[in-house]
Design a protein around this motif. Structure first.
Motif, PDB file in Angstrom:
ATOM      1  N   MET A 139       8.344  12.521   9.809  1.00 18.75           N
ATOM      2  CA  MET A 139       9.348  11.686  10.469  1.00 18.75           C
ATOM      3  C   MET A 139      10.507  11.355   9.541  1.00 18.75           C
ATOM      4  N   VAL A 140      11.590  10.916  10.150  1.00 19.46           N
ATOM      5  CA  VAL A 140      12.791  10.511   9.426  1.00 19.46           C
ATOM      6  C   VAL A 140      12.712   9.010   9.174  1.00 19.46           C
ATOM      7  N   LEU A 173      10.074  12.816   5.701  1.00 22.60           N
ATOM      8  CA  LEU A 173       8.836  12.958   4.935  1.00 22.60           C
ATOM      9  C   LEU A 173       7.704  13.443   5.832  1.00 22.60           C
ATOM     10  N   LYS A 174       6.953  14.411   5.340  1.00 23.92           N
ATOM     11  CA  LYS A 174       5.671  14.785   5.939  1.00 23.92           C
ATOM     12  C   LYS A 174       4.676  13.918   5.183  1.00 23.92           C
ATOM     13  N   HIS A 175       4.061  12.981   5.894  1.00 23.58           N
ATOM     14  CA  HIS A 175       3.283  11.970   5.174  1.00 23.58           C
ATOM     15  C   HIS A 175       1.874  11.801   5.725  1.00 23.58           C
ATOM     16  N   VAL A 218       0.840  -1.200   0.000  1.00 23.53           N
ATOM     17  CA  VAL A 218       0.000   0.000   0.000  1.00 23.53           C
ATOM     18  C   VAL A 218       0.878   1.255   0.000  1.00 23.53           C
ATOM     19  N   PRO A 219       0.850   2.041  -1.093  1.00 23.05           N
ATOM     20  CA  PRO A 219       1.650   3.267  -1.110  1.00 23.05           C
ATOM     21  C   PRO A 219       1.007   4.373  -0.272  1.00 23.05           C
ATOM     22  N   ALA A 220       1.845   5.272   0.229  1.00 24.37           N
ATOM     23  CA  ALA A 220       1.383   6.426   1.002  1.00 24.37           C
ATOM     24  C   ALA A 220       1.837   7.695   0.283  1.00 24.37           C
ATOM     25  N   ASP A 221       1.155   8.793   0.561  1.00 26.78           N
ATOM     26  CA  ASP A 221       1.517  10.091   0.002  1.00 26.78           C
ATOM     27  C   ASP A 221       2.404  10.832   0.987  1.00 26.78           C
ATOM     28  N   GLY A 222       3.334  11.609   0.463  1.00 24.99           N
ATOM     29  CA  GLY A 222       4.189  12.386   1.337  1.00 24.99           C
ATOM     30  C   GLY A 222       4.830  13.545   0.607  1.00 24.99           C
ATOM     31  N   GLN A 223       5.526  14.370   1.392  1.00 25.42           N
ATOM     32  CA  GLN A 223       6.304  15.471   0.838  1.00 25.42           C
ATOM     33  C   GLN A 223       7.691  15.423   1.471  1.00 25.42           C
ATOM     34  N   VAL A 224       8.709  15.535   0.643  1.00 24.81           N
ATOM     35  CA  VAL A 224      10.090  15.494   1.118  1.00 24.81           C
ATOM     36  C   VAL A 224      10.404  16.818   1.819  1.00 24.81           C
ATOM     37  N   ALA A 243      13.553  -1.420  11.924  1.00 25.61           N
ATOM     38  CA  ALA A 243      13.443   0.012  11.618  1.00 25.61           C
ATOM     39  C   ALA A 243      12.454   0.226  10.481  1.00 25.61           C
ATOM     40  N   ILE A 244      11.678   1.294  10.587  1.00 31.17           N
ATOM     41  CA  ILE A 244      10.761   1.628   9.500  1.00 31.17           C
ATOM     42  C   ILE A 244      11.594   2.201   8.366  1.00 31.17           C
ATOM     43  N   THR A 245      11.481   1.571   7.200  1.00 31.04           N
ATOM     44  CA  THR A 245      12.360   1.857   6.073  1.00 31.04           C
ATOM     45  C   THR A 245      11.551   2.110   4.812  1.00 31.04           C
ATOM     46  N   VAL A 246      11.907   3.154   4.064  1.00 27.11           N
ATOM     47  CA  VAL A 246      11.288   3.406   2.761  1.00 27.11           C
ATOM     48  C   VAL A 246      11.885   2.406   1.778  1.00 27.11           C
ATOM     49  N   THR A 247      11.010   1.608   1.176  1.00 29.04           N
ATOM     50  CA  THR A 247      11.460   0.579   0.235  1.00 29.04           C
ATOM     51  C   THR A 247      11.263   0.992  -1.222  1.00 29.04           C
ATOM     52  N   LYS A 248      10.343   1.935  -1.471  1.00 29.46           N
ATOM     53  CA  LYS A 248      10.088   2.461  -2.807  1.00 29.46           C
ATOM     54  C   LYS A 248       9.686   3.920  -2.666  1.00 29.46           C
TER      55      LYS A 248
END
Length: 98
Positions: free
Chosen positions: A60-61, A45-47, A27-33, A89-94
């Motif tokens: 969060m980082v 990311l502000k998500h 499930v993708p989420a929306d965010g702003q760098v 750890a919570i990790t951005v995978t894509k």
């Protein structure tokens, strides 16, 4: 016959449970760098909500799975991303620009 039916029911439940977990991860989420730390391999990311992690909207980082992903985005970009727990750890995978 009863043991076979019970075993079949358990096997089906386990198989379906695994499928549910696989779908939850995609499930993708929306965010702003808001910040990029190339040297540390992290992105802020502000998500919006991250459903597969049961996480509300926040800033969060995150670690990134591959630091090369950070070259595809810049501060201010609106993005779609996926995050998972990797080694605790919570990790951005894509990640990609919207």
């Amino acid at each position: 016959m009863r043991k076979f039916t019970t075993a079949l029911a358990i096997a089906t439940a386990v198989a379906l449970g695994g499928a549910t977990i696989a779908f939850a991860q995609a499930v993708p989420a929306d965010g702003q760098v808001t910040k990029i730390d190339q040297a540390a391999g992290k992105i802020t990311l502000k998500h919006g909500p991250i459903k597969n992690l049961d996480m509300d909207s926040m800033t969060m980082v995150f670690r990134v799975k591959d630091p090369a992903m950070l070259k595809a985005v810049k501060v201010g970009d609106n993005v779609k991303f996926e995050a998972e727990r990797v080694d605790g750890a919570i990790t951005v995978t894509k990640i990609r620009k919207r």
